[in-house]
Design an enzyme around this catalytic site. Structure first.
Site, mmCIF file in Angstrom:
data_model
loop_
_atom_site.group_PDB
_atom_site.id
_atom_site.type_symbol
_atom_site.label_atom_id
_atom_site.label_comp_id
_atom_site.label_asym_id
_atom_site.label_seq_id
_atom_site.Cartn_x
_atom_site.Cartn_y
_atom_site.Cartn_z
ATOM 1 N N GLU A 1 -20.553 4.398 -9.191
ATOM 2 C CA GLU A 1 -19.906 3.159 -9.650
ATOM 3 C C GLU A 1 -20.614 1.914 -9.120
ATOM 4 O O GLU A 1 -20.845 0.970 -9.857
ATOM 5 C CB GLU A 1 -18.451 3.094 -9.149
ATOM 6 C CG GLU A 1 -17.444 3.832 -9.995
ATOM 7 C CD GLU A 1 -16.037 3.741 -9.401
ATOM 8 O OE1 GLU A 1 -15.109 3.448 -10.147
ATOM 9 O OE2 GLU A 1 -15.874 3.965 -8.175
ATOM 10 N N GLU B 1 -14.930 12.307 -5.417
ATOM 11 C CA GLU B 1 -14.611 10.892 -5.197
ATOM 12 C C GLU B 1 -15.811 10.179 -4.541
ATOM 13 O O GLU B 1 -16.143 9.044 -4.906
ATOM 14 C CB GLU B 1 -13.335 10.784 -4.346
ATOM 15 C CG GLU B 1 -12.916 9.378 -3.958
ATOM 16 C CD GLU B 1 -12.696 8.408 -5.125
ATOM 17 O OE1 GLU B 1 -12.621 8.841 -6.276
ATOM 18 O OE2 GLU B 1 -12.640 7.196 -4.853
ATOM 19 N N LYS C 1 -11.443 -3.211 -13.579
ATOM 20 C CA LYS C 1 -10.478 -2.752 -12.565
ATOM 21 C C LYS C 1 -9.330 -2.004 -13.226
ATOM 22 O O LYS C 1 -8.902 -0.964 -12.758
ATOM 23 C CB LYS C 1 -9.963 -3.971 -11.787
ATOM 24 C CG LYS C 1 -8.977 -3.624 -10.677
ATOM 25 C CD LYS C 1 -9.693 -2.933 -9.535
ATOM 26 C CE LYS C 1 -8.752 -2.343 -8.518
ATOM 27 N NZ LYS C 1 -9.378 -1.203 -7.826
ATOM 28 N N LYS D 1 -17.817 7.045 -6.243
ATOM 29 C CA LYS D 1 -18.027 5.755 -5.559
ATOM 30 C C LYS D 1 -19.500 5.371 -5.623
ATOM 31 O O LYS D 1 -19.840 4.242 -5.913
ATOM 32 C CB LYS D 1 -17.611 5.802 -4.083
ATOM 33 C CG LYS D 1 -16.147 5.845 -3.761
ATOM 34 C CD LYS D 1 -15.398 4.557 -4.005
ATOM 35 C CE LYS D 1 -14.902 4.478 -5.409
ATOM 36 N NZ LYS D 1 -13.738 5.047 -5.852
ATOM 37 N N HIS E 1 -25.459 28.510 -9.122
ATOM 38 C CA HIS E 1 -25.287 28.737 -10.561
ATOM 39 C C HIS E 1 -25.843 27.572 -11.377
ATOM 40 O O HIS E 1 -25.375 27.311 -12.478
ATOM 41 C CB HIS E 1 -23.804 28.956 -10.878
ATOM 42 C CG HIS E 1 -23.237 30.163 -10.195
ATOM 43 N ND1 HIS E 1 -23.587 31.445 -10.532
ATOM 44 C CD2 HIS E 1 -22.394 30.274 -9.147
ATOM 45 C CE1 HIS E 1 -22.967 32.303 -9.743
ATOM 46 N NE2 HIS E 1 -22.235 31.613 -8.884
ATOM 47 N N TRP F 1 15.229 -2.109 -2.558
ATOM 48 C CA TRP F 1 14.734 -1.149 -3.542
ATOM 49 C C TRP F 1 15.643 0.072 -3.405
ATOM 50 O O TRP F 1 15.645 0.733 -2.369
ATOM 51 C CB TRP F 1 13.279 -0.795 -3.247
ATOM 52 C CG TRP F 1 12.656 0.031 -4.327
ATOM 53 C CD1 TRP F 1 12.196 -0.409 -5.534
ATOM 54 C CD2 TRP F 1 12.421 1.437 -4.302
ATOM 55 N NE1 TRP F 1 11.702 0.645 -6.253
ATOM 56 C CE2 TRP F 1 11.822 1.782 -5.530
ATOM 57 C CE3 TRP F 1 12.665 2.452 -3.369
ATOM 58 C CZ2 TRP F 1 11.465 3.087 -5.846
ATOM 59 C CZ3 TRP F 1 12.316 3.750 -3.686
ATOM 60 C CH2 TRP F 1 11.714 4.055 -4.913
ATOM 61 N N CYS G 1 12.001 -2.216 0.398
ATOM 62 C CA CYS G 1 12.834 -3.287 0.942
ATOM 63 C C CYS G 1 12.054 -4.240 1.832
ATOM 64 O O CYS G 1 11.030 -3.886 2.401
ATOM 65 C CB CYS G 1 13.951 -2.670 1.758
ATOM 66 S SG CYS G 1 14.860 -1.419 0.870
ATOM 67 N N ARG H 1 6.117 -6.201 -2.758
ATOM 68 C CA ARG H 1 6.427 -4.826 -2.360
ATOM 69 C C ARG H 1 7.352 -4.136 -3.364
ATOM 70 O O ARG H 1 7.534 -2.915 -3.277
ATOM 71 C CB ARG H 1 7.090 -4.805 -0.975
ATOM 72 C CG ARG H 1 6.194 -5.366 0.107
ATOM 73 C CD ARG H 1 6.948 -5.492 1.396
ATOM 74 N NE ARG H 1 7.159 -4.189 2.013
ATOM 75 C CZ ARG H 1 6.373 -3.668 2.932
ATOM 76 N NH1 ARG H 1 5.343 -4.351 3.360
ATOM 77 N NH2 ARG H 1 6.614 -2.494 3.449
ATOM 78 N N ASN I 1 16.130 -1.813 6.462
ATOM 79 C CA ASN I 1 15.069 -1.114 5.719
ATOM 80 C C ASN I 1 15.035 0.317 6.220
ATOM 81 O O ASN I 1 15.172 0.536 7.433
ATOM 82 C CB ASN I 1 13.701 -1.723 6.004
ATOM 83 C CG ASN I 1 13.478 -3.000 5.232
ATOM 84 O OD1 ASN I 1 14.359 -3.441 4.509
ATOM 85 N ND2 ASN I 1 12.310 -3.580 5.403
ATOM 86 N N GLY I 2 14.777 1.260 5.339
ATOM 87 C CA GLY I 2 14.687 2.660 5.777
ATOM 88 C C GLY I 2 15.820 3.480 5.194
ATOM 89 O O GLY I 2 16.553 3.020 4.314
HETATM 90 C C1 G6P Z 1 -10.774 2.173 -13.669
HETATM 91 C C2 G6P Z 1 -11.052 1.703 -12.254
HETATM 92 C C3 G6P Z 1 -10.956 2.878 -11.285
HETATM 93 C C4 G6P Z 1 -9.616 3.556 -11.401
HETATM 94 C C5 G6P Z 1 -9.315 3.965 -12.854
HETATM 95 C C6 G6P Z 1 -7.875 4.387 -13.008
HETATM 96 O O1 G6P Z 1 -11.785 3.022 -14.082
HETATM 97 O O2 G6P Z 1 -12.326 1.118 -12.180
HETATM 98 O O3 G6P Z 1 -11.130 2.419 -9.956
HETATM 99 O O4 G6P Z 1 -9.596 4.701 -10.589
HETATM 100 O O5 G6P Z 1 -9.508 2.849 -13.716
HETATM 101 O O6 G6P Z 1 -7.053 3.283 -12.775
HETATM 102 P P1 G6P Z 1 -5.571 3.357 -12.266
HETATM 103 O O7 G6P Z 1 -5.170 1.908 -12.139
HETATM 104 O O8 G6P Z 1 -4.783 4.052 -13.331
HETATM 105 O O9 G6P Z 1 -5.560 4.078 -10.985
#
Ligand code: G6P
Length: 613
Positions: free
Chosen positions: A493, A486, A608, A490, A509, A79, A2, A27, A104-105
């Site tokens: 990438e 993760e 992306k 990063k 191992h 929403w 909202c 939003r 909101n809430g």
């Molecule tokens: C691509 C992007 C990543 C993302 C992945 C999943 O590989 O480069 O940054 O984690 O897609 O995308 P999603 O939009 O489903 O989170």
């Protein structure tokens, strides 16, 4: 989620309110409405309302063909949480002819309040929790309270979260606002004032804002703003926000990725707003049907790609440890081609920043043919295919993420997943007391992340030692293993350094064979039961000449040595550690890439949103 906008001015405010709603569109919402204090032919004030289901431009057309006009008003994008999206359930809600409000809430005790009101003769038009608030205020007004007194008395009876803005045609020269658990900001003008749930909504009319604090109640007039906190009149500072860099501008930052890393305290706060009260999580925030769905859940299947799949792996630990519910996590491209055996009572959860990732969508479509309890999407884009095709959804409030390497989307996903684990844990015996403790920790999260960002200079310095390396190892144990994954993702990438994550216990191992003085080894060491074991694993690395970079909770006082560089991370509880420890790893990869001069925001060969298989 909202959105609220309100205005009191000498000029016509309807276009200001509609523009504000437009700016809040990102939003997500399903209906919208506006109420203005207009004047009858004889000059008497009356409240005129227009509401529509669907987009703000529908409301704009409806307003255009109406006679709606006024200098005081409120508007809302809804929403649905209580009651389906419909004109009657859309805000503003009324009590009689005199009062209108937007909210909101979620009001958790609305059913009890509603039955008392019904006994007293109040009729309800909508299915919402919000209409209850309008009648409670009305009840006080007829007893002789001013609008301000009536709102003050009413909020004392509300449990849950609210951001409220109320108008009354018997006191047509003011807006009364109140906040607890949902944000509200006052926009300060000259001879006119405004209110909104997000300052972005008011960028077209002012750059001066008063950020209301939890528990504040304010009376907003054209020339005056008065604020009370716990019955005492208080002064709140006016902050000038000269130019709010939108999601599509870098502002003071060199790259979107860095900007997005630094936005995390704010967007995590926005993700929690309205979903968590002071003491509990608000499960209706997952949608109207959510509580009945959650009642049936005995296990969870998570499906996602890339960074989002790492969020799923962290959630598995939370679901098992907090909710005592089994959880399976699959990569979408793998899941969609497998023969899946669905255990009875399994909730299917997708996690995605974009909501358009081809494999995740295909997995959802496949899952819908199987016997899951329901599908839940955790997603950053309200209008995405994933949200539209899932039974229920919960939006992350990360804002648009431009950097290809995901940062703020990941940590906001984790925040929602932690909320989900608590919601499910309620059904498996989590006491109100324990829930309160967990929620208390969640409220600390934005601040701990803010402190952790303070490590950026130190991390920039050590990042120089990575720039000539070709390989690296990331280690974590238990719930920190997905954090290490993760971190490694990063680094590869955006800096193109080969990075591999391992559960630290697996080191001997295989990967130990790779360790020499050319291989930097990064480890995450929060203060938990596995610390002793992790330290033993790390000694195995330094004994073989490896150079270690250990991100350690400052409370454990891990000492740097010849081959061990310790970076102290602000202390946090075990439950928050996966989110907090992600941040220094994001900074590390950013600064390594910066030193190497790669295209941080658009790494080679990557996209992306991967909308093809
Ligand atoms: C691509 C992007 C990543 C993302 C992945 C999943 O590989 O480069 O940054 O984690 O897609 O995308 P999603 O939009 O489903 O989170």
């Amino acid at each position: 989620m909202c959105g609220i906008v309100g205005a009191i001015a000498e000029r016509e405010v309807r276009e200001i309110l509609l523009e504000g709603l437009k700016r809040l569109e990102y939003r997500g919402y399903d209906s919208a409405g506006i109420a203005l204090i207009s004047q009858k032919k004889n000059g008497d004030p009356f409240i005129d309302t227009v509401k529509t289901v669907g987009k703000v431009n529908k409301l704009q057309s409806a307003v255009k063909s109406s006679k709606l006009s006024g200098r005081v008003g409120i508007a809302h994008t809804r929403w649905a949480t209580h009651g389906k999206p419909s004109v009657t359930n859309a805000h503003p809600h009324r009590s009689g002819e005199d009062i209108a409000l937007v909210h909101n809430g979620i009001i958790e005790n609305f059913e009890a309040l509603r039955s008392v009101l019904v006994k007293e003769g109040y009729g309800f038009e909508s299915d919402t929790d919000t209409e209850t608030i309008a009648h409670l205020i009305h009840q006080r007004r007829v007893k002789g309270d001013s609008l301000l007194e009536a709102v003050k008395a009413t909020v004392k009876r509300l449990e849950g979260a609210y951001g409220l803005c109320v108008i009354d045609n018997n006191e047509p020269d003011k807006l009364i606002v109140a906040r607890s658990g949902s944000p509200l900001v006052i926009g300060v003008g000259i001879g006119e004032n405004f209110v909104a749930s997000d300052p972005l909504a008011l960028g077209q009319v002012t750059d001066r804002f008063i950020y209301l604090e939890e528990g504040d109640i304010a009376q907003i007039e054209r020339e005056e703003i008065s604020i009370w906190h716990k019955s005492k009149k208080v002064k709140r500072e006016i902050t000038t926000v000269l130019h709010q860099a939108g999601d599509t501008e870098k502002g003071q930052y060199q790259h979107f990725m860095l900007k997005e890393i630094f936005e995390q305290p704010r967007v995590i706060q926005e993700t929690l707003d309205g979903r968590v009260s002071k003491t509990s999580v608000l499960e209706q925030a997952f949608g109207i049907e959510a509580p009945a769905i959650f009642d049936q859940v005995q296990s969870v299947q998570i499906v996602a790609c890339g960074t989002s799949s790492h969020a799923g792996l962290v959630a598995k630990y939370w679901l098992e440890s907090i909710a005592k519910i089994p959880c399976q996590v699959d990569i979408a491209s793998d899941y969609r081609y497998r023969d899946i055996i669905v255990q009875p009572g399994t909730l299917f959860v997708t996690i995605s920043q974009s909501g358009e990732t081809a494999d995740t969508l295909a997995a959802l479509r496949y899952a819908k043919k199987l016997k899951y309890v329901a599908s839940l999407a955790i997603c950053n884009v309200a209008t995405s295919s994933l949200v539209r095709e899932s039974d229920i959804s919960m939006l992350t409030m990360a804002g648009q993420e431009i950097g290809v390497a995901s940062t703020k989307a990941f940590t906001t996903q984790l925040a929602i997943l932690l909320v989900m684990a608590i919601v499910l844990a309620r059904r498996t015996g989590l006491s109100a007391e324990k829930e309160k403790k967990l929620v208390k920790e969640l409220h600390k999260l934005p601040h701990v992340i803010e402190k952790t960002l303070g490590l950026h200079r130190q991390i920039k310095t050590i990042s120089k030692q990575f720039s000539d390396k070709h390989h690296s190892l990331f280690l974590g144990r238990g719930i920190q293993y997905p954090v290490a994954k993760e971190g490694a993702l990063k680094l590869k990438e955006i800096s193109y350094i080969h990075a591999e994550a391992y559960p630290a216990g697996e080191l001997k191992h295989g990967p130990l064979a790779l360790v020499d003085n050319k291989m930097p080894v990064v480890a995450v060491a929060p203060n938990n039961d596995l610390l002793g074991k992790l330290k033993a694993n790390l000694s195995e690395v330094s004994a073989r000449g490896g150079k270690l970079y250990v991100f350690a909770d400052e409370s454990i006082k891990y000492q740097s040595e010849k081959r061990i560089k310790v970076i102290n991370v602000p202390s946090c509880s075990e439950i928050l550690a996966p989110i907090v420890f992600t941040v220094p790893l994001q900074l590390l990869s950013y600064y390594v890439a910066l030193t190497k001069g790669t295209d941080v925001d658009h790494p080679r060969n990557l996209a992306k949103s991967v909308t093809v298989e």
